[in-house]
Design an enzyme around this catalytic site. Sequence first.
Site, PDB file in Angstrom:
ATOM      1  N   ASP A  84      -6.722  -2.373   3.993  1.00  0.00           N
ATOM      2  CA  ASP A  84      -6.923  -2.260   5.534  1.00  0.00           C
ATOM      3  C   ASP A  84      -5.890  -1.650   6.750  1.00  0.00           C
ATOM      4  O   ASP A  84      -6.023  -2.672   7.401  1.00  0.00           O
ATOM      5  CB  ASP A  84      -8.287  -1.877   5.670  1.00  0.00           C
ATOM      6  CG  ASP A  84      -8.840  -0.109   6.182  1.00  0.00           C
ATOM      7  OD1 ASP A  84      -7.736   0.637   6.345  1.00  0.00           O
ATOM      8  OD2 ASP A  84      -9.837  -0.128   6.367  1.00  0.00           O
ATOM      9  N   GLY A  88      -3.220   7.574   2.262  1.00  0.00           N
ATOM     10  CA  GLY A  88      -2.366   8.435   1.873  1.00  0.00           C
ATOM     11  C   GLY A  88      -0.625   8.507   2.163  1.00  0.00           C
ATOM     12  O   GLY A  88       0.016   9.185   2.047  1.00  0.00           O
ATOM     13  N   ASP A 112     -11.356   8.435   5.049  1.00  0.00           N
ATOM     14  CA  ASP A 112     -12.038   8.118   4.322  1.00  0.00           C
ATOM     15  C   ASP A 112     -13.411   9.254   3.588  1.00  0.00           C
ATOM     16  O   ASP A 112     -13.431  10.507   3.648  1.00  0.00           O
ATOM     17  CB  ASP A 112     -13.525   7.648   5.138  1.00  0.00           C
ATOM     18  CG  ASP A 112     -12.783   6.297   5.770  1.00  0.00           C
ATOM     19  OD1 ASP A 112     -11.399   5.700   5.216  1.00  0.00           O
ATOM     20  OD2 ASP A 112     -13.515   5.232   6.575  1.00  0.00           O
TER      21      ASP A 112
HETATM   22  C1  GLA Z   1     -11.675   2.426   7.195  1.00  0.00           C
HETATM   23  C2  GLA Z   1     -12.030   2.123   5.617  1.00  0.00           C
HETATM   24  C3  GLA Z   1     -12.558   2.397   4.487  1.00  0.00           C
HETATM   25  C4  GLA Z   1     -13.354   0.766   5.269  1.00  0.00           C
HETATM   26  C5  GLA Z   1     -13.471   0.435   6.755  1.00  0.00           C
HETATM   27  C6  GLA Z   1     -14.005  -0.878   7.523  1.00  0.00           C
HETATM   28  O1  GLA Z   1     -11.940   3.018   7.235  1.00  0.00           O
HETATM   29  O2  GLA Z   1     -10.744   3.142   4.893  1.00  0.00           O
HETATM   30  O3  GLA Z   1     -13.570   2.299   3.418  1.00  0.00           O
HETATM   31  O4  GLA Z   1     -13.153  -0.194   4.734  1.00  0.00           O
HETATM   32  O5  GLA Z   1     -11.987   1.354   7.084  1.00  0.00           O
HETATM   33  O6  GLA Z   1     -14.216  -0.589   8.709  1.00  0.00           O
END
Ligand code: GLA
Length: 691
Positions: free
Chosen positions: A422, A481, A502
């Site tokens: 991430d 994306g 998210d």
């Molecule tokens: C980001 C991701 C989420 C999750 C959080 C965890 O927001 O997009 O899906 O993994 O981090 O901190």
Amino acid sequence: MKDMLPDNLEHFKRLIKRSLTTLLLISGAMLSGSPSQAQTNTVWLDQLDLSAATQGYGVPKKNKTVDGRAFSIAGRTFERGFGSHAVSMLTVLTEGKARSFSALVGIDDEVKGQKPAAEFVINGDGKQLWSSGVMHLGDAAKPCQVSLEGIKKVELVVNDGGNGDYYDHVEWVDAKFETIGVSTLKTYDPVPSTPYVLTPKPSASPKLTGAKVFGVRPGSPFQHLVTATGSKPMTFTAINLPKELKLDSRTGLITGGALKAGNYTVTIKAKNAKGVAQRILRIKCGDRIALTPPMGWNSWNCFAHQVSADKVKRAAHAMVKSGLIDHGWTYINVDDFWENNRDSKDSSLRGKLRDEAGNIVPNSRFKDMKGLADAIHGMGLKIGLYSSPGPWTCGGCVGSYEHEQQDAEAYARWGFDYLKYDWCSYGNVIDGMPENDPYKVSSLSYRGGDRLNTAIKPFKLMGDLLRKQPRDIVFSVCQYGMSDVWKWGDSVNGNCWRTTNDITDTWTSVKNIALAQDRSAPYAKPGNWNDPDMLVVGQVGWGNTHPSKLKPDEQYLHISLWSLFAAPLLIGCDMEKLDAFTLNLLTNDEVIDIDQDPLGKQATCVQTIGDLRIYVKQLEDGSKAVGFCNFGLEQVDMTYHDLAKLGMKGRLKVRDLWRQKDIGNVDVRSGNLKLKVPAHGVLLYKFLPKV
Ligand code: GLA
């Protein structure tokens, strides 16, 4: 005369009666009021039932902000109004009885330090009557005043202002209707809330389920669970299973290793007291894995920062006990917060980030990572983990920056099968942003940036390292994306990649994500999946769970669309609190088969009729899955005769996949299809060529 008198009397009586009636009518009209003369009332917005409003976060509040405080917009305080959170919508049935609506609108000062943006809109009978334009924190409350003469339905909408709905604490203050002859107005939520189950229970005789094709790299440890529905005990056998593999006849688990490159066609049989089922499983041993979209569970949407090894094991147990495992659900993925955190007040998250040699040290809730992985594998499931290419994860835990190789090796050593990687604080690495901004805010400002090489670099590094490990690890790229990840995700060994921000359990979130999927659709293929984020059905809530705020029809639409999109299906709810409705959504094998179809095509929207969007997904057997998706607030009730536009030919059998029922045959040239699609709902059909 004598004779005439009674007549005259009658005439006279009639005259009096008529005059009296007229008099009564006139006074009646005066009392009740003709439109122009009726009494006008002030009806305050906060006097209405605001629970009918839908919003992006929290619940609608009367005379308070969404966080429960007194209203304050750019330093000015207000007592009355509707506190909400974008994206929000409240429908008021004015029925021609409101003359006008007035209010002040703005973003509350309680989100100081954040960067919210929102746009307030008033619609009347489907037409926009007023818009505030995009407003920001610190903008003075903006007055609005609209005439509502003759209007039957008013919508008070707050959109997200174009930068997502982060911290959009919005309010309509001093908001009131001037009404004619009525002292209140009805609010209305057009999408019903009562859950209903469409899918029949699986029969007792055996039926093989799950993926029909499985990819493994030469030499990698092999684990694949053959699954079936039907009464237990069940016995599994396999014909032509490569000698390097063995099948546990009781559980259906195929294990082994050191398979050589090549394609293997295995016949699987499942037998129980009621009969035998048989199906082909194709094992492709080569470069590519995740030949169908990964299916499983992820801890984030329910536990967020409260995840622990114990909760993860319990989720896995629930996956088995609920029977979800029999439908192909496989991965148990630990998201953020298995690592130590740099600034949490929770002592269980504090500790050494890495040891002297630089190896990552899991937090005290995850003492034994290998033990956890073994336990999950022992249940026939697989296990995933989470990290960031930056120094910190999105939640402020330690990331993999400058320790990528050590981390990739640790994941393999512990026995993990999946990594979600991430972006988050990697923006800081590039831009030299302040170290003390571990959360998304700074990386958000980077989103939309187009520095392709910098965007690709950290994922390529980890993707290549994962490939060097002695086990197959599905690589899930998470950077929302940016830089059209779908165009280069495969080149960094990515198996799936998030395409959007998210998800939350709101209609607006699911809708906006769904509408953004078409652009990446051509890049979906076996081993490469566009990821519109995890599922928001069941008890969700990022550390404080509640039933999903999506209405039942919205949930049917959500699961249908994600299956049409060939999306990774990761359940996000508390697995120990699965209700009958949620289980029904997650165990329909005919719907799951659409997602898992070996051809690996992603549906796109082929036709739009008003709010009806028609998504078509080509399937391996020559049939097509079609989602008639109603994004509008009115039921769609129509006769559809455009099947040729969806690429269909000849005579077709039509099957309703949620009801698992054939609904008849249709001739593409002459046939009509009756469609009744609920508001925010779906009909998911399969069209099979008739032989
Ligand atoms: C980001 C991701 C989420 C999750 C959080 C965890 O927001 O997009 O899906 O993994 O981090 O901190």
